[in-house]
Scaffold this motif. Structure first.
Motif, PDB file in Angstrom:
ATOM      1  N   SER A 173       0.856  -1.183   0.000  1.00  0.00           N
ATOM      2  CA  SER A 173       0.000   0.000   0.000  1.00  0.00           C
ATOM      3  C   SER A 173       0.894   1.235   0.000  1.00  0.00           C
ATOM      4  O   SER A 173       1.781   1.373   0.834  1.00  0.00           O
ATOM      5  N   TYR A 174       0.641   2.115  -0.948  1.00  0.00           N
ATOM      6  CA  TYR A 174       1.495   3.280  -1.147  1.00  0.00           C
ATOM      7  C   TYR A 174       2.944   2.812  -1.309  1.00  0.00           C
ATOM      8  O   TYR A 174       3.246   2.007  -2.162  1.00  0.00           O
ATOM      9  N   LYS A 175       3.858   3.268  -0.451  1.00  0.00           N
ATOM     10  CA  LYS A 175       5.255   2.855  -0.570  1.00  0.00           C
ATOM     11  C   LYS A 175       5.624   1.790   0.460  1.00  0.00           C
ATOM     12  O   LYS A 175       6.788   1.413   0.583  1.00  0.00           O
ATOM     13  N   ASP A 176       4.633   1.320   1.189  1.00  0.00           N
ATOM     14  CA  ASP A 176       4.903   0.386   2.279  1.00  0.00           C
ATOM     15  C   ASP A 176       4.548  -1.053   1.901  1.00  0.00           C
ATOM     16  O   ASP A 176       3.637  -1.303   1.110  1.00  0.00           O
ATOM     17  N   TYR A 177       5.283  -1.981   2.511  1.00  0.00           N
ATOM     18  CA  TYR A 177       4.971  -3.400   2.422  1.00  0.00           C
ATOM     19  C   TYR A 177       4.739  -3.899   3.847  1.00  0.00           C
ATOM     20  O   TYR A 177       5.563  -3.667   4.736  1.00  0.00           O
ATOM     21  N   THR A 178       3.624  -4.578   4.057  1.00  0.00           N
ATOM     22  CA  THR A 178       3.286  -5.074   5.390  1.00  0.00           C
ATOM     23  C   THR A 178       3.102  -6.582   5.353  1.00  0.00           C
ATOM     24  O   THR A 178       2.345  -7.101   4.525  1.00  0.00           O
ATOM     25  N   LEU A 179       3.791  -7.288   6.247  1.00  0.00           N
ATOM     26  CA  LEU A 179       3.633  -8.732   6.375  1.00  0.00           C
ATOM     27  C   LEU A 179       2.676  -9.024   7.523  1.00  0.00           C
ATOM     28  O   LEU A 179       2.880  -8.554   8.643  1.00  0.00           O
ATOM     29  N   ILE A 180       1.629  -9.792   7.239  1.00  0.00           N
ATOM     30  CA  ILE A 180       0.679 -10.151   8.291  1.00  0.00           C
ATOM     31  C   ILE A 180       0.415 -11.655   8.259  1.00  0.00           C
ATOM     32  O   ILE A 180       0.514 -12.297   7.212  1.00  0.00           O
ATOM     33  N   LYS A 181       0.090 -12.206   9.415  1.00  0.00           N
ATOM     34  CA  LYS A 181      -0.279 -13.614   9.492  1.00  0.00           C
ATOM     35  C   LYS A 181      -1.738 -13.761   9.056  1.00  0.00           C
ATOM     36  O   LYS A 181      -2.599 -13.014   9.517  1.00  0.00           O
ATOM     37  N   THR A 182      -1.989 -14.717   8.184  1.00  0.00           N
ATOM     38  CA  THR A 182      -3.359 -14.892   7.693  1.00  0.00           C
ATOM     39  C   THR A 182      -4.315 -15.262   8.825  1.00  0.00           C
ATOM     40  O   THR A 182      -5.507 -14.973   8.754  1.00  0.00           O
ATOM     41  N   PHE A 194      -6.903 -11.777  -3.857  1.00  0.00           N
ATOM     42  CA  PHE A 194      -6.643 -12.390  -2.551  1.00  0.00           C
ATOM     43  C   PHE A 194      -7.493 -13.637  -2.332  1.00  0.00           C
ATOM     44  O   PHE A 194      -7.089 -14.544  -1.609  1.00  0.00           O
ATOM     45  N   GLU A 195      -8.656 -13.693  -2.954  1.00  0.00           N
ATOM     46  CA  GLU A 195      -9.513 -14.877  -2.829  1.00  0.00           C
ATOM     47  C   GLU A 195      -8.783 -16.121  -3.322  1.00  0.00           C
ATOM     48  O   GLU A 195      -8.879 -17.197  -2.728  1.00  0.00           O
ATOM     49  N   ASP A 196      -8.040 -15.984  -4.395  1.00  0.00           N
ATOM     50  CA  ASP A 196      -7.301 -17.116  -4.959  1.00  0.00           C
ATOM     51  C   ASP A 196      -6.061 -17.464  -4.143  1.00  0.00           C
ATOM     52  O   ASP A 196      -5.574 -18.592  -4.191  1.00  0.00           O
ATOM     53  N   ALA A 197      -5.544 -16.496  -3.381  1.00  0.00           N
ATOM     54  CA  ALA A 197      -4.288 -16.706  -2.657  1.00  0.00           C
ATOM     55  C   ALA A 197      -4.488 -17.230  -1.238  1.00  0.00           C
ATOM     56  O   ALA A 197      -3.601 -17.889  -0.692  1.00  0.00           O
ATOM     57  N   LEU A 198      -5.635 -16.961  -0.642  1.00  0.00           N
ATOM     58  CA  LEU A 198      -5.870 -17.347   0.748  1.00  0.00           C
ATOM     59  C   LEU A 198      -6.281 -18.813   0.872  1.00  0.00           C
ATOM     60  O   LEU A 198      -6.757 -19.421  -0.085  1.00  0.00           O
ATOM     61  N   SER A 199      -6.115 -19.363   2.070  1.00  0.00           N
ATOM     62  CA  SER A 199      -6.457 -20.765   2.316  1.00  0.00           C
ATOM     63  C   SER A 199      -7.967 -20.954   2.356  1.00  0.00           C
ATOM     64  O   SER A 199      -8.740 -19.994   2.395  1.00  0.00           O
ATOM     65  N   GLU A 200      -8.388 -22.221   2.378  1.00  0.00           N
ATOM     66  CA  GLU A 200      -9.802 -22.547   2.220  1.00  0.00           C
ATOM     67  C   GLU A 200     -10.679 -22.146   3.403  1.00  0.00           C
ATOM     68  O   GLU A 200     -11.907 -22.165   3.297  1.00  0.00           O
TER      69      GLU A 200
END
Length: 208
Positions: free
Chosen positions: A124-133, A165-171
């Motif tokens: 988002s903008y110039k930032d990258y954020t790592l989050i746990k699903t 994101f729908e295709d990338a996230l787990s079931e």
């Protein structure tokens, strides 16, 4: 033993039997068609095109996903070959209910652990954020961006569509509306009459 497997695994909502086959030759097509997560293999049975283990390697090659193979045999000595060929588990026939239950629960625990450890990178903008699903409560579409609402009350916007994101996230993430994807872990109740999804976190109730 097949009936016992169906009964024990059938007790858990995460499992659903998609088919049975009497031979390796007849099983290849439905396996590639239905893409199962787990295959129980009778390693005592003859395979026309090689060994049961070569059959499993061929299945894995064309399946496009990781499959957990569980070997079934009347001979304990065949456990070595199963381990050598990277089978998830080995079960001695005719089988014991307790051992089957351990296998079923072990797979579920591993799956839960993998989901909790999985991370996703948001730009988002110039930032990258790592989050746990596992920390994501729900996703909300906002034109060509997506808002992630987390369990610590943060809201993070990402420059990608909800479909991406729908295709990338787990079931365990379910698309309940064209605007929302919800982590089923946080769903408390679904009211079909009022068309409302109630979340256990009290963050908000989602409706069309």
């Amino acid at each position: 033993m097949i009936r016992m497997i169906q009964e024990v695994f059938g007790e858990y909502d995460d499992y659903h039997c998609v088919g049975l086959s009497e031979s390796f030759e007849k099983s290849m097509n439905p396996i590639l068609k239905y893409h199962p997560d787990i295959l129980f293999i009778n390693v005592d049975q003859q395979c026309c095109n090689g060994s049961p283990y070569s059959f499993c390697k061929e299945v894995q090659e064309f399946s496009g996903k990781e499959i957990l193979f569980v070997a079934l045999s009347v001979e304990m000595l065949k456990a070595y070959m199963a381990i050598k060929n990277k089978f998830y588990d080995f079960l001695l026939k005719p089988g014991e209910e307790a051992e089957l239950r351990k296998t079923a629960l072990g797979i579920l625990l591993n799956k839960e652990r993998e989901n909790s450890e999985k991370t996703i990178c948001l730009k988002s903008y110039k930032d990258y954020t790592l989050i746990k699903t596992n920390d994501i409560i729900y996703l909300e579409a906002d034109n060509n961006t997506t808002d992630f609402v987390l369990c610590d009350n943060r809201r993070i916007s990402a420059f990608k569509t909800l479909k991406t994101f729908e295709d990338a996230l787990s079931e365990n993430f379910v698309r309940i509306h064209h605007k929302y994807i919800v982590n089923s872990k946080y769903i408390s109740k679904i009211s079909f009459g009022k068309q409302i999804c109630i979340l256990s976190t009290k963050t908000k109730d989602i409706s069309p």
